[in-house]
Design a protein around this motif. Structure first.
Motif, PDB file in Angstrom:
ATOM      1  N   LEU A 333       0.822  -1.210   0.000  1.00 32.20           N
ATOM      2  CA  LEU A 333       0.000   0.000   0.000  1.00 32.20           C
ATOM      3  C   LEU A 333       0.862   1.268   0.000  1.00 32.20           C
ATOM      4  N   GLN A 334       2.008   1.220   0.679  1.00 36.68           N
ATOM      5  CA  GLN A 334       2.883   2.395   0.729  1.00 36.68           C
ATOM      6  C   GLN A 334       3.511   2.693  -0.628  1.00 36.68           C
ATOM      7  N   ARG A 335       3.498   1.720  -1.504  1.00 41.53           N
ATOM      8  CA  ARG A 335       4.050   1.919  -2.839  1.00 41.53           C
ATOM      9  C   ARG A 335       2.979   2.007  -3.925  1.00 41.53           C
ATOM     10  N   HIS A 336       1.724   1.904  -3.519  1.00 45.66           N
ATOM     11  CA  HIS A 336       0.630   1.918  -4.494  1.00 45.66           C
ATOM     12  C   HIS A 336       0.372   3.344  -4.973  1.00 45.66           C
ATOM     13  N   PRO A 337       0.330   3.585  -6.284  1.00 42.01           N
ATOM     14  CA  PRO A 337       0.130   4.954  -6.802  1.00 42.01           C
ATOM     15  C   PRO A 337      -1.253   5.531  -6.529  1.00 42.01           C
ATOM     16  N   GLY A 338      -2.233   4.673  -6.199  1.00 44.74           N
ATOM     17  CA  GLY A 338      -3.592   5.153  -5.965  1.00 44.74           C
ATOM     18  C   GLY A 338      -3.902   5.475  -4.521  1.00 44.74           C
ATOM     19  N   ILE A 339      -2.922   5.275  -3.611  1.00 46.11           N
ATOM     20  CA  ILE A 339      -3.138   5.498  -2.187  1.00 46.11           C
ATOM     21  C   ILE A 339      -2.533   6.825  -1.761  1.00 46.11           C
ATOM     22  N   HIS A 340      -3.307   7.584  -0.984  1.00 39.61           N
ATOM     23  CA  HIS A 340      -2.845   8.881  -0.473  1.00 39.61           C
ATOM     24  C   HIS A 340      -1.862   8.621   0.670  1.00 39.61           C
ATOM     25  N   GLN A 341      -0.582   8.941   0.444  1.00 44.70           N
ATOM     26  CA  GLN A 341       0.451   8.609   1.404  1.00 44.70           C
ATOM     27  C   GLN A 341       0.542   9.595   2.567  1.00 44.70           C
ATOM     28  N   GLU A 342      -0.118  10.744   2.464  1.00 41.53           N
ATOM     29  CA  GLU A 342      -0.063  11.734   3.541  1.00 41.53           C
ATOM     30  C   GLU A 342      -1.224  11.582   4.519  1.00 41.53           C
ATOM     31  N   MET A 343      -2.113  10.637   4.252  1.00 39.93           N
ATOM     32  CA  MET A 343      -3.214  10.365   5.172  1.00 39.93           C
ATOM     33  C   MET A 343      -2.957   9.041   5.898  1.00 39.93           C
ATOM     34  N   LEU A 344      -3.760   8.801   6.915  1.00 35.70           N
ATOM     35  CA  LEU A 344      -3.565   7.620   7.747  1.00 35.70           C
ATOM     36  C   LEU A 344      -3.586   6.346   6.913  1.00 35.70           C
ATOM     37  N   LEU A 345      -2.556   5.538   7.097  1.00 35.35           N
ATOM     38  CA  LEU A 345      -2.436   4.272   6.371  1.00 35.35           C
ATOM     39  C   LEU A 345      -2.102   3.194   7.396  1.00 35.35           C
ATOM     40  N   MET A 346      -2.945   2.163   7.448  1.00 35.27           N
ATOM     41  CA  MET A 346      -2.784   1.160   8.489  1.00 35.27           C
ATOM     42  C   MET A 346      -3.328  -0.187   8.010  1.00 35.27           C
ATOM     43  N   VAL A 347      -2.601  -1.252   8.391  1.00 33.41           N
ATOM     44  CA  VAL A 347      -3.084  -2.618   8.185  1.00 33.41           C
ATOM     45  C   VAL A 347      -3.182  -3.234   9.570  1.00 33.41           C
ATOM     46  N   ARG A 348      -4.408  -3.463  10.015  1.00 37.39           N
ATOM     47  CA  ARG A 348      -4.583  -3.902  11.393  1.00 37.39           C
ATOM     48  C   ARG A 348      -5.340  -5.218  11.474  1.00 37.39           C
ATOM     49  N   GLN A 349      -5.142  -5.848  12.642  1.00 36.02           N
ATOM     50  CA  GLN A 349      -5.792  -7.134  12.907  1.00 36.02           C
ATOM     51  C   GLN A 349      -6.948  -6.896  13.862  1.00 36.02           C
ATOM     52  N   LEU A 350      -8.157  -7.298  13.429  1.00 35.15           N
ATOM     53  CA  LEU A 350      -9.336  -7.147  14.283  1.00 35.15           C
ATOM     54  C   LEU A 350      -9.574  -8.419  15.080  1.00 35.15           C
ATOM     55  N   ALA A 351     -10.544  -8.361  15.960  1.00 33.70           N
ATOM     56  CA  ALA A 351     -10.849  -9.522  16.801  1.00 33.70           C
ATOM     57  C   ALA A 351     -11.334 -10.686  15.938  1.00 33.70           C
ATOM     58  N   PRO A 352     -10.781 -11.886  16.151  1.00 33.72           N
ATOM     59  CA  PRO A 352     -11.229 -13.044  15.363  1.00 33.72           C
ATOM     60  C   PRO A 352     -12.671 -13.402  15.693  1.00 33.72           C
ATOM     61  N   GLY A 353     -13.357 -13.969  14.709  1.00 33.32           N
ATOM     62  CA  GLY A 353     -14.749 -14.345  14.902  1.00 33.32           C
ATOM     63  C   GLY A 353     -15.075 -15.613  14.143  1.00 33.32           C
ATOM     64  N   GLU A 354     -16.363 -15.827  13.932  1.00 37.06           N
ATOM     65  CA  GLU A 354     -16.793 -17.059  13.290  1.00 37.06           C
ATOM     66  C   GLU A 354     -16.381 -17.137  11.824  1.00 37.06           C
ATOM     67  N   HIS A 355     -15.999 -16.015  11.252  1.00 36.97           N
ATOM     68  CA  HIS A 355     -15.562 -15.997   9.853  1.00 36.97           C
ATOM     69  C   HIS A 355     -14.046 -15.950   9.717  1.00 36.97           C
ATOM     70  N   GLY A 356     -13.323 -16.154  10.806  1.00 33.04           N
ATOM     71  CA  GLY A 356     -11.871 -16.160  10.754  1.00 33.04           C
ATOM     72  C   GLY A 356     -11.261 -14.912  11.364  1.00 33.04           C
ATOM     73  N   LEU A 357     -10.032 -14.606  10.963  1.00 30.91           N
ATOM     74  CA  LEU A 357      -9.299 -13.465  11.492  1.00 30.91           C
ATOM     75  C   LEU A 357      -9.345 -12.312  10.483  1.00 30.91           C
ATOM     76  N   PRO A 358      -9.973 -11.201  10.823  1.00 31.92           N
ATOM     77  CA  PRO A 358     -10.053 -10.073   9.878  1.00 31.92           C
ATOM     78  C   PRO A 358      -8.736  -9.278   9.843  1.00 31.92           C
TER      79      PRO A 358
END
Length: 414
Positions: A333-358
């Protein structure tokens, strides 16, 4: 009329027919004068004015000509002629003067109404009209003009002073409040919307209560008109935007970035520690080569300093395929030309549930146009779905009919 009567008597017309013929001839003369005056006004004077306006390319003048405002003034001429000649009809003078004056009042207030509309159109040619619309105020002014015009017409027909009628309006205030309830609420709401700039022309707003989701195309006294993205139009009461909650996407559009907030669900049974073979494989991935080297050195230093026995994978620190995958997604994402690099950029792990790990992507596309935004978002997730298998991960999906069918074939063979 006496002049016409004397002329008829001079020609030897019978006395019994003189008054009738004089009356008919006078009406004919007045009618002819009205037609000629109206023709001269419309075909000569107004055409000359229109020609001069177009010749000098006067912006306001063009709008006045196109909306035929000046033509409204031409109606004054016949009425004034009739009013002037009313004194020749001694018997009907009062009635003719009253009707002519009533017509003049109606034309005058009709002209004022049209002039207010044109004034609003002229105002809309300026940029400030997008942030400070005045259509609601114009409509209020029109209501006031209509009320005053109606009072004057009634007062003229009754032969009474208009102030006598106005004094009685106070007693009807409760009825007026009831009849013009929406208009009054709309006026107050319009002032608030305009003063606080909650809504402007062209804003993208979303009002779930009214099923509206689109661009504001008109702000009037009583309603705000929204053109939805399916090209339907929703009319929302102005006061509803004050009393109820709604979403205005203007700030997003002005910021230059549109948010992606979507998760990829990973089957938790595919999560594991990285083996040496897996680490060597990850080193070959362009975005991960530096990360793997630095991360591996950091982990080895920690395990050595703390004298960790790595004969058992449970001990100490180690890389996992899900952790490496998150690092890859962030680098991608940090190298993707379509992503705004001056705004918040995050890849996070949410709480796991019945559909797996988000694994959620929280980023902003550097283009607010809907089609571009959806294309960039789809391209990113196309890539992530395709690349997950390279890390030994499986994306979660509920069993489909094809899965059940395949399972049936396996059971049948056994």
């Amino acid at each position: 009329m006496n002049f016409i009567r004397n002329q008829l008597l001079g020609y030897g017309v019978d006395d019994a027919w003189v008054d009738t013929l004089s009356f008919i001839i006078l009406i004919g003369v007045i009618t002819l004068l009205c037609i000629i005056a109206n023709f001269i006004t419309k075909q000569v004077i107004i055409r000359f004015i229109a020609h001069m306006v177009k010749k000098h390319n006067l912006k306001w003048g063009n709008i006045l000509v196109e909306r035929q405002v000046l033509r409204r003034l031409s109606h004054f001429v016949p009425a004034i002629i009739i009013y002037y000649f009313a004194s020749t009809f001694h018997t009907y003078q009062k009635i003719i003067e009253t009707m002519a004056l009533t017509y003049i009042i109606i034309v005058a207030f009709s002209f004022i109404n049209r002039l207010l509309s044109v004034g609003n159109e002229i105002y809309q040619t300026y940029e400030i009209s997008k942030t400070k619309p005045i259509k609601g105020y114009v409509q209020v002014a029109k209501i006031v003009v209509i009320i005053i015009g109606t009072v004057l017409v009634i007062a003229n027909l009754m032969g009474k002073s208009p102030f006598i009628l106005l004094s009685g309006i106070g007693a009807l205030s409760a009825v007026i409040m009831l009849v013009f309830r929406d208009s009054l609420l709309g006026l107050v709401a319009g002032v608030q919307l305009s003063a606080t700039e909650m809504v402007r022309m062209g804003d993208w707003i979303e009002v779930p209560k009214y099923g509206a989701n689109g661009d504001v195309i008109d702000i009037s006294l009583n309603t705000v008109k929204v053109r939805n993205f399916d090209k339907t139009v929703t009319m929302i009461p102005s006061y509803a935007l004050i009393s109820d909650s709604f979403i205005n996407w203007r700030e997003m559009q002005e910021s230059g970035g549109r948010r992606i907030k979507r998760a990829l669900y990973i089957d938790t049974t595919s999560i594991q520690f990285c083996t040496e073979e897996m680490i060597e494989h990850y080193k070959q991935i362009h975005f991960l080569s530096d990360y793997i080297v630095n991360r591996k050195r950091e982990i080895e230093e920690y395990n050595v300093i703390n004298k960790i026995d790595r004969s058992n994978l449970v001990n100490g620190r180690a890389m996992t395929n899900i952790g490496v995958f998150r690092a890859y997604v962030l680098e991608y994402l940090q190298r993707h030309p379509g992503i705004h690099q001056e705004m918040l950029l995050m890849v996070r792990q949410l709480a796991p549930g019945e559909h797996g790990l988000p694994i959620e992507i929280y980023a902003f596309v550097n283009n607010t146009k809907w089609a571009v935004y959806e294309t960039v978002q789809a391209d990113i997730f196309d890539h992530l779905f395709a690349i997950a298998g390279e890390f030994g991960l499986r994306t979660f999906q509920n069993p489909t009919g094809n899965d059940v069918k395949s399972l049936g074939h396996i059971v049948g063979k056994e």
